[in-house]
Design a protein around this motif. Structure first.
Motif, PDB file in Angstrom:
ATOM      1  N   ASN A 217       9.930   4.646   9.550  1.00  0.00           N
ATOM      2  CA  ASN A 217      11.159   5.071   8.885  1.00  0.00           C
ATOM      3  C   ASN A 217      11.618   3.996   7.902  1.00  0.00           C
ATOM      4  O   ASN A 217      12.090   4.306   6.802  1.00  0.00           O
ATOM      5  CB  ASN A 217      12.260   5.353   9.912  1.00  0.00           C
ATOM      6  N   LYS A 218      11.478   2.731   8.299  1.00  0.00           N
ATOM      7  CA  LYS A 218      11.845   1.634   7.413  1.00  0.00           C
ATOM      8  C   LYS A 218      10.901   1.569   6.205  1.00  0.00           C
ATOM      9  O   LYS A 218      11.337   1.279   5.081  1.00  0.00           O
ATOM     10  CB  LYS A 218      11.820   0.314   8.189  1.00  0.00           C
ATOM     11  N   VAL A 219       9.614   1.837   6.434  1.00  0.00           N
ATOM     12  CA  VAL A 219       8.664   1.867   5.321  1.00  0.00           C
ATOM     13  C   VAL A 219       9.048   2.966   4.331  1.00  0.00           C
ATOM     14  O   VAL A 219       9.034   2.764   3.110  1.00  0.00           O
ATOM     15  CB  VAL A 219       7.231   2.089   5.839  1.00  0.00           C
ATOM     16  N   THR A 220       9.414   4.134   4.857  1.00  0.00           N
ATOM     17  CA  THR A 220       9.819   5.247   3.992  1.00  0.00           C
ATOM     18  C   THR A 220      11.022   4.873   3.139  1.00  0.00           C
ATOM     19  O   THR A 220      11.043   5.103   1.922  1.00  0.00           O
ATOM     20  CB  THR A 220      10.156   6.489   4.841  1.00  0.00           C
ATOM     21  N   GLU A 221      12.031   4.293   3.770  1.00  0.00           N
ATOM     22  CA  GLU A 221      13.230   3.891   3.032  1.00  0.00           C
ATOM     23  C   GLU A 221      12.875   2.899   1.927  1.00  0.00           C
ATOM     24  O   GLU A 221      13.369   2.999   0.789  1.00  0.00           O
ATOM     25  CB  GLU A 221      14.236   3.256   4.000  1.00  0.00           C
ATOM     26  N   SER A 222      12.011   1.940   2.244  1.00  0.00           N
ATOM     27  CA  SER A 222      11.628   0.923   1.271  1.00  0.00           C
ATOM     28  C   SER A 222      10.864   1.525   0.094  1.00  0.00           C
ATOM     29  O   SER A 222      11.156   1.220  -1.075  1.00  0.00           O
ATOM     30  CB  SER A 222      10.775  -0.144   1.958  1.00  0.00           C
ATOM     31  N   PRO A 227       9.267   2.275  -5.146  1.00  0.00           N
ATOM     32  CA  PRO A 227       7.873   2.742  -5.050  1.00  0.00           C
ATOM     33  C   PRO A 227       6.900   1.679  -5.562  1.00  0.00           C
ATOM     34  O   PRO A 227       7.196   0.948  -6.507  1.00  0.00           O
ATOM     35  CB  PRO A 227       7.855   3.985  -5.950  1.00  0.00           C
ATOM     36  N   THR A 228       5.763   1.589  -4.900  1.00  0.00           N
ATOM     37  CA  THR A 228       4.692   0.691  -5.311  1.00  0.00           C
ATOM     38  C   THR A 228       3.402   1.496  -5.417  1.00  0.00           C
ATOM     39  O   THR A 228       3.344   2.669  -5.077  1.00  0.00           O
ATOM     40  CB  THR A 228       4.516  -0.447  -4.279  1.00  0.00           C
ATOM     41  N   LEU A 231      -0.763   3.765  -0.860  1.00  0.00           N
ATOM     42  CA  LEU A 231      -0.744   5.045  -0.166  1.00  0.00           C
ATOM     43  C   LEU A 231       0.593   5.281   0.530  1.00  0.00           C
ATOM     44  O   LEU A 231       1.063   6.424   0.615  1.00  0.00           O
ATOM     45  CB  LEU A 231      -1.896   5.106   0.839  1.00  0.00           C
ATOM     46  N   ALA A 232       1.233   4.220   1.011  1.00  0.00           N
ATOM     47  CA  ALA A 232       2.532   4.386   1.661  1.00  0.00           C
ATOM     48  C   ALA A 232       3.546   4.989   0.702  1.00  0.00           C
ATOM     49  O   ALA A 232       4.358   5.848   1.088  1.00  0.00           O
ATOM     50  CB  ALA A 232       3.038   3.045   2.187  1.00  0.00           C
ATOM     51  N   SER A 233       3.528   4.572  -0.555  1.00  0.00           N
ATOM     52  CA  SER A 233       4.449   5.144  -1.547  1.00  0.00           C
ATOM     53  C   SER A 233       4.117   6.597  -1.843  1.00  0.00           C
ATOM     54  O   SER A 233       5.019   7.427  -2.025  1.00  0.00           O
ATOM     55  CB  SER A 233       4.397   4.327  -2.846  1.00  0.00           C
ATOM     56  N   ALA A 234       2.826   6.912  -1.897  1.00  0.00           N
ATOM     57  CA  ALA A 234       2.426   8.306  -2.133  1.00  0.00           C
ATOM     58  C   ALA A 234       2.935   9.208  -1.012  1.00  0.00           C
ATOM     59  O   ALA A 234       3.400  10.334  -1.268  1.00  0.00           O
ATOM     60  CB  ALA A 234       0.904   8.403  -2.250  1.00  0.00           C
ATOM     61  N   ILE A 235       2.868   8.724   0.217  1.00  0.00           N
ATOM     62  CA  ILE A 235       3.347   9.509   1.361  1.00  0.00           C
ATOM     63  C   ILE A 235       4.877   9.609   1.342  1.00  0.00           C
ATOM     64  O   ILE A 235       5.447  10.688   1.502  1.00  0.00           O
ATOM     65  CB  ILE A 235       2.853   8.886   2.677  1.00  0.00           C
ATOM     66  N   ALA A 236       5.552   8.486   1.119  1.00  0.00           N
ATOM     67  CA  ALA A 236       7.019   8.473   1.153  1.00  0.00           C
ATOM     68  C   ALA A 236       7.619   9.384   0.098  1.00  0.00           C
ATOM     69  O   ALA A 236       8.669   9.999   0.316  1.00  0.00           O
ATOM     70  CB  ALA A 236       7.527   7.046   0.964  1.00  0.00           C
ATOM     71  N   ASN A 237       6.955   9.485  -1.048  1.00  0.00           N
ATOM     72  CA  ASN A 237       7.510  10.237  -2.167  1.00  0.00           C
ATOM     73  C   ASN A 237       6.792  11.565  -2.410  1.00  0.00           C
ATOM     74  O   ASN A 237       7.046  12.233  -3.412  1.00  0.00           O
ATOM     75  CB  ASN A 237       7.465   9.372  -3.432  1.00  0.00           C
ATOM     76  N   GLY A 238       5.914  11.939  -1.486  1.00  0.00           N
ATOM     77  CA  GLY A 238       5.210  13.213  -1.608  1.00  0.00           C
ATOM     78  C   GLY A 238       6.164  14.388  -1.430  1.00  0.00           C
ATOM     79  O   GLY A 238       7.077  14.334  -0.603  1.00  0.00           O
ATOM     80  N   THR A 239       5.958  15.423  -2.204  1.00  0.00           N
ATOM     81  CA  THR A 239       6.838  16.597  -2.129  1.00  0.00           C
ATOM     82  C   THR A 239       6.035  17.867  -1.858  1.00  0.00           C
ATOM     83  O   THR A 239       4.856  17.961  -2.191  1.00  0.00           O
ATOM     84  CB  THR A 239       7.622  16.790  -3.439  1.00  0.00           C
ATOM     85  N   ILE A 240       6.715  18.828  -1.258  1.00  0.00           N
ATOM     86  CA  ILE A 240       6.168  20.162  -1.031  1.00  0.00           C
ATOM     87  C   ILE A 240       7.167  21.147  -1.620  1.00  0.00           C
ATOM     88  O   ILE A 240       8.343  21.158  -1.219  1.00  0.00           O
ATOM     89  CB  ILE A 240       5.956  20.427   0.471  1.00  0.00           C
ATOM     90  N   ASN A 241       6.709  21.902  -2.611  1.00  0.00           N
ATOM     91  CA  ASN A 241       7.596  22.835  -3.330  1.00  0.00           C
ATOM     92  C   ASN A 241       8.834  22.130  -3.872  1.00  0.00           C
ATOM     93  O   ASN A 241       9.948  22.665  -3.841  1.00  0.00           O
ATOM     94  CB  ASN A 241       8.010  23.995  -2.405  1.00  0.00           C
TER      95      ASN A 241
END
Length: 421
Positions: A217-222, A227-228, A231-241
């Motif tokens: 959860n802390k990684v997501t917030e960061s 964004p960097t 892969l962590a940034s790609a996951i945190a900022n990934g969208t669906i529809n």
């Protein structure tokens, strides 16, 4: 043989599928699986504390089930857990704080979530990563020279090499790697005295999942705030529809990549080297013809089968191999058994670095085929391409030990004595 005798034997053999101790005893495990394939390939298993299920042990049946992902779905029971743990995990999921990884999901949600990280594991991404993976392979083989002439190959090498690769890809700080390793071992080693947290109770398992949830959860917030390029940034900022994933789906994505992304590769690497040591003719064959490496890697993966099972639940009344299976009943897909199926593999209990074809199911099949398969193959190829030519001698320095498990596992200790150039 009478039908009552057949039923009794099927019950005894089938219970092995739901016995963590069996996966630490290859002779016992494969004796039971061989019997099941020949006599009861669709076996009813009732072995508390697990809820009953149908054990599927034939390669072709598993492929048929994996192909039909509308009849056979992952939810609500994607893997074998004690009934109490199953219920507790479901309660957490309903509350939005549990884990629901790709292995838990069905299409179309599974397909949409999978796409978010898929580009990081495509061939172009693997080519871009290969230089770094080769560097790490050399680093860890050099490390063997430094700590030799003896080491525990699992704890000294096989754990750390893929851990470093996948967590670097995620972009996690190196000081957090030991924490991720411990949480992974506690999650996958919940039945093993050496790796489990506490007593391995349901509460202990849920505590491990909560620690994962809190960390990521802390990684997501960061990564959402800053964004960097990882892969962590790609996951945190990934969208669906157009919408960001839920906290549960986002954290779960991290967990499956950060844990299975290295632990399964560790099992294949250590299992592969163990097989080469115990089959010196195959080690010599590979050393004399390194062009066999891609085939040898596939054989190591077949031989070790790090993921032991997934489960599917029937959405309608159906049958497998003529055995009626009712809507709502679950099947256990034994990949370990499929990878020794005599109808698919010539001499399945022979380790053969030149085996071709090699239609193993270690990465699953169909829509749930392992997202990181290409990375695992590349890591193994790089490590063994570096290691094999440098071996002057290698042998066991003690008895190999296997993890007690139901889901993911392999060698937990492989003491070796060696001389490397």
């Amino acid at each position: 043989m009478t039908s009552s005798t057949t039923a009794r034997q099927a019950s005894e053999q089938g219970r092995v599928l739901a016995d963590p101790n069996a996966y630490a005893d290859n002779d016992r495990l494969h004796e039971a699986l061989t019997w099941l394939r020949a006599n009861e390939p669709v076996a009813w298993v009732d072995n508390p504390p697990y809820r009953p299920f149908w054990g599927i042990t034939k390669h072709s049946d598993i492929m048929d089930i994996e192909r039909d992902n509308e009849l056979w779905i992952s939810e609500p029971r994607p893997l074998l857990l004690p009934a109490e743990t199953e219920d507790a995990v479901k309660r957490d999921q309903d509350a939005g704080v549990g884990l629901r990884t790709l292995i838990h999901m069905d299409d179309p949600h599974h397909r949409d979530v999978r796409k978010i990280g898929a580009d990081w594991f495509r061939p172009k991404a693997m080519r871009d990563l290969k230089v770094r993976v080769d560097e790490l392979a050399k680093r860890y083989v050099d490390r063997m020279v430094e700590i030799g002439p003896e080491c525990d190959f699992v704890t000294d090498i096989a754990i750390n090499y893929p851990l470093y690769v996948i967590l670097s890809l995620l972009g996690l700080p190196e000081e957090d790697f030991p924490r991720m390793l411990k949480l992974t071992q506690e999650m996958f080693g919940g039945e093993d005295d050496e790796h489990q947290r506490g007593e391995g109770t349901t509460e202990d398992i849920l505590a491990v999942l909560l620690d994962f949830f809190t960390y990521f959860n802390k990684v997501t917030e960061s990564r959402r705030a800053n964004p960097t390029n990882d892969l962590a940034s790609a996951i945190a900022n990934g969208t669906i529809n157009g919408d960001l994933m839920s906290d549960m789906d986002t954290v779960s994505y991290y967990v499956i990549v950060a844990s299975a992304g290295h632990d399964t590769t560790k099992d294949a690497i250590s299992g592969g080297l163990g097989a080469l040591i115990q089959n010196p003719d195959q080690l010599a064959r590979l050393k004399n013809d390194m062009s066999l490496m891609p085939l040898a890697v596939e054989e190591m993966i077949r031989w070790s089968t790090p993921v032991k099972e997934f489960m599917r639940t029937a959405t309608a009344d159906t049958e497998v191999r003529g055995v009626p299976i009712a809507k709502g009943e679950s099947v256990y897909l034994s990949y370990v058994s499929a990878n020794r199926d005599e109808e698919i593999f010539d001499e399945p209990f022979k380790f053969d670095v030149g085996r071709d074809p090699n239609n193993h199911l270690s990465f699953g099949y169909g829509v749930h085929f392992c997202l990181g398969a290409a990375l695992a193959r590349m890591e193994m190829n790089s490590l063994f391409t570096e290691l094999i030519p440098r071996i002057e001698s290698i042998e066991l320095a003690g008895e190999p030990e296997y993890t007690k498990t139901i889901f993911v596992g392999g060698l937990k200790h492989l003491p070796i004595r060696y001389s490397l150039r």
